[in-house]
Each structure stands twice: as C-alpha cells, then as structure tokens.
Design an enzyme around this catalytic site. Sequence first.
Site, PDB file in Angstrom:
ATOM      1  N   GLY A   1       0.813  -1.218   0.000  1.00 47.11           N
ATOM      2  CA  GLY A   1       0.000   0.000   0.000  1.00 47.11           C
ATOM      3  C   GLY A   1       0.842   1.262   0.000  1.00 47.11           C
ATOM      4  N   CYS A   2       1.903   1.250   0.782  1.00 43.96           N
ATOM      5  CA  CYS A   2       2.766   2.432   0.871  1.00 43.96           C
ATOM      6  C   CYS A   2       3.517   2.657  -0.443  1.00 43.96           C
ATOM      7  CB  CYS A   2       3.728   2.301   2.043  1.00 43.96           C
ATOM      8  SG  CYS A   2       2.855   2.243   3.626  1.00 43.96           S
ATOM      9  N   THR A   3       3.877   1.581  -1.117  1.00 42.95           N
ATOM     10  CA  THR A   3       4.529   1.699  -2.416  1.00 42.95           C
ATOM     11  C   THR A   3       3.554   2.281  -3.441  1.00 42.95           C
ATOM     12  OG1 THR A   3       6.025  -0.131  -1.936  1.00 42.95           O
ATOM     13  CG2 THR A   3       5.685   0.422  -4.262  1.00 42.95           C
TER      14      THR A   3
END
EC number: 1.11.1.24
Length: 158
Positions: A47-49
Amino acid sequence: MTDARLAAGDQAPSFTLLNADGQPVSLADFAGSKVILYFYPAAMTPGCTTQACDFRDSLGSLQAAGYTVLGISKDDPATLKTFEERDSLTFPLLSDEDLAVHNSYGAYGEKNLYGKVVTGVLRSTFVIDEEGKIEQAMYNVKATGHVASLRKKLGVAA
C-alpha cells in the site's frame, strides 16, 4: 500516543527530521510554499509503495500548482534510501523513528486492521499553506486512489 487531531486553520507543528541521505529537513525550509505532508506506515509495503508511486507520478502537476510533497514514516534513513532508489521516488522521504512528529500531527494511534483494533501509524495527509497553517487534514486515507482524490480536492489537473 496522542489523540490530538489537527484541523483546518491549526498551525502545522514544526519539525526537523533526517531524509533518506541522513540530512536534516525542516518544515521551516518550505516557509512561503504550499506543502503536502503525508504519513505512511512502512516503506516498501504494497500500500505504501502504491501511494508513494502515485505521488511520484503526480509530482509534476502538484509542483506546477506550487506544492512540495514530503513523506514521513518511522523507517530509518537507510530504509528510506532503499525505498527511494527502488521505486525512483523523487520527493523527500523523512524518518521519524521515535514517532514524535507522527504524534504531533495525530498520525499515530488506534486503528482497525483486518477487524482488530491495533495501535499504529494512521495513513494521513496534510495540506499546509504558505503561512504554515493546516489547509486540510485527512486521517485514515486509503493508499489506492488517495492522490487522485487529493488532486481533485486541490483543483490540480492530472
């Protein structure tokens, strides 16, 4: 841990954190500019990527509209450097290992993760105006689609 949530009109808490190169970066460095400050749980997670790459891919239009993007996580500078290089991220990633800045922005606390209440980083985005005031405070945003939604709110074309 704090429950203090920021709202439009609040003064953005000042900070100085290390970037991926171990150099200090302060919110004060951007005085007179508009800043999009976003907090994400962990570098190189799916998700952060997705979110970081969305900011990277939207950076041109955001910068053209006068915004600087800064990402903050609890990762150490070496991990941020790996993330930056792996995903060709072209905006500063800042390390807040002791969570002091997360707490001052209310971006750390209880959240629901897969039906369980846990304590952790709240994926949050703040738009800060040229005078250092919060223009928008968005808590518990989704990783996917958030940048497009933010651009729409700010009136920034793709």
